[in-house]
Design an enzyme around this catalytic site. Structure first.
Site, PDB file in Angstrom:
ATOM      1  N   HIS A  92      15.697 -66.344  12.005  1.00 35.66           N
ATOM      2  CA  HIS A  92      14.284 -66.021  12.276  1.00 35.66           C
ATOM      3  C   HIS A  92      13.800 -64.832  11.436  1.00 35.66           C
ATOM      4  O   HIS A  92      13.022 -64.007  11.899  1.00 35.66           O
ATOM      5  CB  HIS A  92      14.058 -65.720  13.760  1.00 35.66           C
ATOM      6  CG  HIS A  92      14.301 -66.889  14.659  1.00 35.66           C
ATOM      7  ND1 HIS A  92      13.297 -67.712  15.103  1.00 35.66           N
ATOM      8  CD2 HIS A  92      15.437 -67.378  15.217  1.00 35.66           C
ATOM      9  CE1 HIS A  92      13.810 -68.653  15.889  1.00 35.66           C
ATOM     10  NE2 HIS A  92      15.113 -68.469  15.973  1.00 35.66           N
ATOM     11  N   ASN A 165      11.113 -71.028  21.517  1.00 27.22           N
ATOM     12  CA  ASN A 165      10.875 -71.804  20.295  1.00 27.22           C
ATOM     13  C   ASN A 165       9.735 -72.779  20.518  1.00 27.22           C
ATOM     14  O   ASN A 165       9.265 -72.944  21.658  1.00 27.22           O
ATOM     15  CB  ASN A 165      12.132 -72.616  19.926  1.00 27.22           C
ATOM     16  CG  ASN A 165      13.186 -71.788  19.199  1.00 27.22           C
ATOM     17  OD1 ASN A 165      12.893 -70.728  18.654  1.00 27.22           O
ATOM     18  ND2 ASN A 165      14.407 -72.273  19.197  1.00 27.22           N
TER      19      ASN A 165
HETATM   20 FE1  HDE Z   1      18.019 -66.713  18.889  1.00 31.28          FE
HETATM   21  N1  HDE Z   1      18.598 -65.086  17.856  1.00 31.28           N
HETATM   22  N2  HDE Z   1      19.928 -67.138  19.321  1.00 31.28           N
HETATM   23  N3  HDE Z   1      17.464 -68.438  19.820  1.00 31.28           N
HETATM   24  N4  HDE Z   1      16.117 -66.337  18.466  1.00 31.28           N
HETATM   25  C1  HDE Z   1      17.788 -64.233  17.199  1.00 31.28           C
HETATM   26  O1  HDE Z   1      17.919 -61.908  17.327  1.00 31.28           O
HETATM   27  C2  HDE Z   1      20.961 -66.288  19.181  1.00 31.28           C
HETATM   28  C3  HDE Z   1      18.283 -69.326  20.451  1.00 31.28           C
HETATM   29  C4  HDE Z   1      15.029 -67.003  18.930  1.00 31.28           C
HETATM   30  O2  HDE Z   1      10.849 -62.885  16.445  1.00 31.28           O
HETATM   31  C5  HDE Z   1      18.511 -63.021  16.703  1.00 31.28           C
HETATM   32  O3  HDE Z   1      16.509 -60.208  16.887  1.00 31.28           O
HETATM   33  C6  HDE Z   1      22.160 -66.849  19.754  1.00 31.28           C
HETATM   34  C7  HDE Z   1      17.542 -70.218  21.283  1.00 31.28           C
HETATM   35  C8  HDE Z   1      13.829 -66.426  18.389  1.00 31.28           C
HETATM   36  O4  HDE Z   1      12.383 -61.323  16.408  1.00 31.28           O
HETATM   37  C9  HDE Z   1      19.927 -63.214  17.230  1.00 31.28           C
HETATM   38  C10 HDE Z   1      21.798 -68.081  20.235  1.00 31.28           C
HETATM   39  C11 HDE Z   1      16.240 -69.844  21.125  1.00 31.28           C
HETATM   40  C12 HDE Z   1      14.252 -65.363  17.592  1.00 31.28           C
HETATM   41  C13 HDE Z   1      19.827 -64.538  17.919  1.00 31.28           C
HETATM   42  C14 HDE Z   1      20.403 -68.253  19.966  1.00 31.28           C
HETATM   43  C15 HDE Z   1      16.207 -68.743  20.213  1.00 31.28           C
HETATM   44  C16 HDE Z   1      15.680 -65.333  17.662  1.00 31.28           C
HETATM   45  C17 HDE Z   1      18.353 -62.721  15.246  1.00 31.28           C
HETATM   46  C18 HDE Z   1      22.676 -69.118  20.911  1.00 31.28           C
HETATM   47  C19 HDE Z   1      15.004 -70.481  21.761  1.00 31.28           C
HETATM   48  C20 HDE Z   1      13.389 -64.435  16.770  1.00 31.28           C
HETATM   49  C21 HDE Z   1      17.431 -61.512  15.152  1.00 31.28           C
HETATM   50  C22 HDE Z   1      23.331 -68.633  22.068  1.00 31.28           C
HETATM   51  C23 HDE Z   1      14.992 -70.369  23.199  1.00 31.28           C
HETATM   52  C24 HDE Z   1      12.873 -63.292  17.581  1.00 31.28           C
HETATM   53  C25 HDE Z   1      17.195 -61.112  16.515  1.00 31.28           C
HETATM   54  C26 HDE Z   1      11.968 -62.433  16.747  1.00 31.28           C
HETATM   55  C27 HDE Z   1      16.474 -64.387  17.029  1.00 31.28           C
HETATM   56  C28 HDE Z   1      20.886 -65.066  18.536  1.00 31.28           C
HETATM   57  C29 HDE Z   1      19.712 -69.430  20.277  1.00 31.28           C
HETATM   58  C30 HDE Z   1      14.975 -68.129  19.810  1.00 31.28           C
HETATM   59  C31 HDE Z   1      21.052 -63.109  16.239  1.00 31.28           C
HETATM   60  C32 HDE Z   1      23.511 -66.190  19.792  1.00 31.28           C
HETATM   61  C33 HDE Z   1      18.106 -71.315  22.173  1.00 31.28           C
HETATM   62  C34 HDE Z   1      12.396 -66.866  18.633  1.00 31.28           C
HETATM   63  O5  HDE Z   1      20.252 -62.210  18.157  1.00 31.28           O
END
Ligand code: HDE
Length: 704
Positions: A92, A165
């Site tokens: 992201h 999302n």
């Molecule tokens: Fe994320 N995800 N994600 N994700 N995600 C990040 O956090 C992660 C997942 C989502 O505008 C990271 O700050 C893991 C689902 C958004 O700053 C990180 C898993 C959904 C954003 C991270 C998921 C999301 C992130 C990278 C599986 C929808 C951007 C930078 C367990 C519900 C937020 C940060 C923004 C960002 C990890 C799965 C949505 C690495 C480990 C499911 C919208 O922490």
């Protein structure tokens, strides 16, 4: 100069600094003296507040000698510059954010103590960031990709981050697979490409070996991943959460955002061309909308259900590859979000905002979804390397807007100067230090957990195809064709034939006709075998709510009409069309071969907003081509003009033409249908311009 935008301590100058800088300023650059417009200027200073006498030249031993190491002004400036970048988000990375508010319209008091969900009419400030997932921070806005939809609510009871999302399900069921998924989708490590695309071997290889991703695959191959505007996407919290009321009872909840402008996507060929025409298409669109007062708005809705109801669902709601059809648990609209203020500074706000799904307020709690559970530590952890300090909550965009106080101390970039002798709790030395709040403080839902510890996947998570099929059969024929074409496109970029075959094998469990269509598109002589499913596919009733076309609104609100004109065009027709479109809610842009003034037939001059080569029709939702005979003749040998009308037609847009416009269509070999309208009949044009001309598609494109 806007003093608010400069880094100054008090905003005011001391008498000593203010040798002021009234009136016009002289700057010596390269031996030339430049006069800069007047006004009252703040003194330009170092970070220590020392006023600079010269910001054009470093300190040198003599006019042709070396630069001196003692030049602390040069060193400070360059050193700061050298450290301007911080690590981009690991996923992201490319995003666009804005400020706004959330307003509750229906109380959920019966279900929760969370004030943000109980106080009708209360406006809570929010910051919302939209993002693509796979590309780097400098990648384009419009790849085929999931869009992040992350909202930080600055509630009176602390910050609540709903990090969702634009798709209600996810690829994997367990957080432990996330690094593998992301390594597979990101650019391949030996070659460093492709940037922000799923159309490559490693992604599809991983997917072919991960049948639980099939439902998400249907969503990402649909037009949901090529939205027309971030103002026209839905948002989903994805996981089930819990609401907890004042009796400690909990209810499951799924969160939804629904765009006021309706859903709308682009056509794949259009998306590809938009990426070239305007890499910042979505960011610019959001900026333009907010700064012109057309504030994007979403309804906030919930699906509420009890454990007993969940027990009757034909799937496990804790499995994040499953959604709860609206027909099973209807959506209840409880509020709205309006984004009405563009940030002052992209880095300070949009880049430094740090979302964590673990940021909750009393009255809301997590569920046992294993993907959510893994996210609860990942986000805080990533902020530590991204923002470099456990004090990232003190950065203004991250700080709660309600008071916060505890005994956590020190650390890099500590901004607070916590006074007093006491930095521990309990204590008897300070009457003012913060204390627990037993009644209103955060309480976890009282849930009983029993069972045997182990690295296991719940048996209820084993059905990987039923909802993938549900999604596919719920689409209109146009949308199904787009899914098939997207699969053919993506798999055609995969070099390993066994990977292509494996994916088509999975498709057979979703829809045999889809598998056949994709197999034919890939030139397979026979359809590959399907893998043995862990669970038989269940037949479910189609859910029209899963369509995009079903959720489009016939409207020009928030859309843009592009009018192509040349010297000699008829000003009256331009004016009438412009008025009709604007009163239907559209923005109108005038495009001509030269930017600047166009001389109309009447002799009046009209200023063009854009130059033809820089404003292809992919940037508009509908177009009009209003040309004089000479104009049509001149444009007939202009490939940008031919592309303008061909693409508008090929992307299923309404086209208004006068006699000159019609001549250009003929030269461009563009057909006639109900979406090509006489520009003098504004009402007829507005009616067709409110939607895409879906009927046209089969006559101009071979799908799949
Ligand atoms: Fe994320 N995800 N994600 N994700 N995600 C990040 O956090 C992660 C997942 C989502 O505008 C990271 O700050 C893991 C689902 C958004 O700053 C990180 C898993 C959904 C954003 C991270 C998921 C999301 C992130 C990278 C599986 C929808 C951007 C930078 C367990 C519900 C937020 C940060 C923004 C960002 C990890 C799965 C949505 C690495 C480990 C499911 C919208 O922490």
């Amino acid at each position: 100069m806007n003093k608010e935008n400069t880094m100054s301590n008090s905003g005011k100058l001391t008498k000593e600094q203010d040798s002021t800088l009234q009136g016009s300023l002289q700057v010596a650059v390269g031996g030339e003296i430049h006069q800069i417009a007047g006004g009252e200027h703040q003194a330009l200073t170092t970070n220590q507040g020392v006023a600079l006498s010269d910001n054009q030249n470093s300190l040198r031993a003599n006019p042709s000698g070396p630069t001196l190491g003692e030049d602390f002004i040069l060193r400070e400036k360059i050193t700061h510059f050298d450290h301007e970048r911080i690590p981009e988000r690991v996923v992201h990375a490319r995003g666009t954010g804005a400020h706004g508010f959330f307003e509750l319209t229906t109380s959920l008091k019966q279900y929760t103590t969370a004030r943000i969900l109980t106080e009708v009419g209360e406006k809570t400030p929010v910051f919302t960031r939209f993002s693509t997932v796979a590309g780097g921070a400098g990648s384009v806005d419009t790849p085929r990709d999931v869009r992040g939809f992350a909202v930080k609510f600055y509630t009176k009871e602390g910050n609540w981050d709903l990090v969702g999302n634009n798709i209600p399900v996810f690829f994997i069921q367990d957080a432990i697979k996330f690094p593998d998924l992301i390594h597979a989708v990101k650019m391949e490590p030996d070659r460093g490409f492709p940037q922000s695309a799923t159309a490559h071997d490693t992604f599809w290889d991983f997917i072919s070996l991960t049948p639980e991703s099939m439902h998400m695959v249907m969503w990402i191959m649909s037009d949901r991943t090529i939205p027309r505007s971030l103002r026209m996407i839905e948002g989903f919290g994805v996981h089930s959460f819990r609401l907890v009321n004042d009796s400690g009872e909990s209810t499951f909840v799924k969160f939804h955002w629904r765009p006021k402008l309706g859903l709308q996507s682009t056509i794949w060929d259009e998306t590809v061309k938009i990426s070239g025409a305007d890499q910042d298409f979505h960011r610019r669109d959001m900026f333009d909308a907010i700064t012109s007062g057309n504030f994007p708005e979403w309804e906030f809705a919930v699906q509420l259900f009890t454990q007993e109801e969940a027990d009757t669902f034909p799937f496990d709601h804790l499995d994040p590859t499953k959604l709860i059809p609206e027909e099973l648990v209807p959506l209840k609209v409880i509020g709205r979000m309006v984004l009405d203020r563009w940030p002052n500074n992209f880095f300070a706000e949009t880049e430094q905002i740090a979302f964590c799904p673990s940021h909750l307020v009393p009255g809301i709690d997590f569920s046992n979804d294993p993907l959510l559970q893994g996210r609860l530590f990942s986000y805080h952890d990533t902020q530590l390397s991204r923002l470099g300090t456990p004090n990232f909550h003190q950065i203004p965009i991250n700080a709660p807007k309600c008071p916060f106080s505890n005994q956590q101390r020190d650390g890099h970039m500590q901004m607070a100067q916590q006074a007093g002798r006491v930095a521990y709790e309990p204590n008897s030395l300070s009457g003012e230090s913060p204390r627990e709040t037993p009644t209103n403080g955060f309480h976890s839902a009282a849930v009983t957990e029993t069972g045997v510890k182990g690295r296991v996947r719940a048996a209820s998570f084993a059905d990987h195809y039923s909802q993938a099929r549900l999604f596919y059969i719920s689409q209109t024929a146009y949308e199904q064709a787009h899914i098939a074409s997207a699969l053919v496109f993506e798999l055609s970029k995969v070099e390993h034939v066994h990977v292509r075959e494996a994916i088509v094998g999975h498709l057979r469990h979703i829809d045999e006709a889809l598998a056949q269509r994709v197999a034919a598109g890939l030139g397979f002589g026979k359809i590959p075998n399907a893998p043995v499913p862990a669970r038989p596919v269940q037949e479910m009733q189609p859910s029209p709510a899963l369509q995009i076309i079903g959720k489009m609104k016939d409207t020009l609100m928030g859309r843009t009409l592009g009018i192509l004109i040349t010297n000699g065009s008829d000003g009256a027709v331009i004016d009438q069309l412009k008025r009709a479109a604007t009163s239907a809610g559209a923005t109108v842009k005038i495009v001509s071969p030269k930017v600047g003034d166009v001389k109309l037939a009447s002799g009046l001059m009209l200023s063009a907003d854009g130059q033809l080569a820089g404003c292809p029709s992919v940037l508009f939702d509908a177009v009009a081509v209003l040309l004089s005979d000479e104009g049509a003749k001149a444009l007939s040998v202009e490939s940008a003009a031919i592309d303008f009308v061909r693409d508008a037609f090929g992307h299923l847009k309404a086209i208004a033409v006068d006699k000159g416009g019609q001549a250009l269509l003929k030269i461009a070999n563009v057909g006639q249908d109900a979406g090509v309208v006489d520009a003098n009949d504004q009402a007829a044009f507005i009616a067709v311009a409110k939607t895409r001309q879906w009927n046209r598609e089969k006559s101009i494109r071979t799908l799949a």
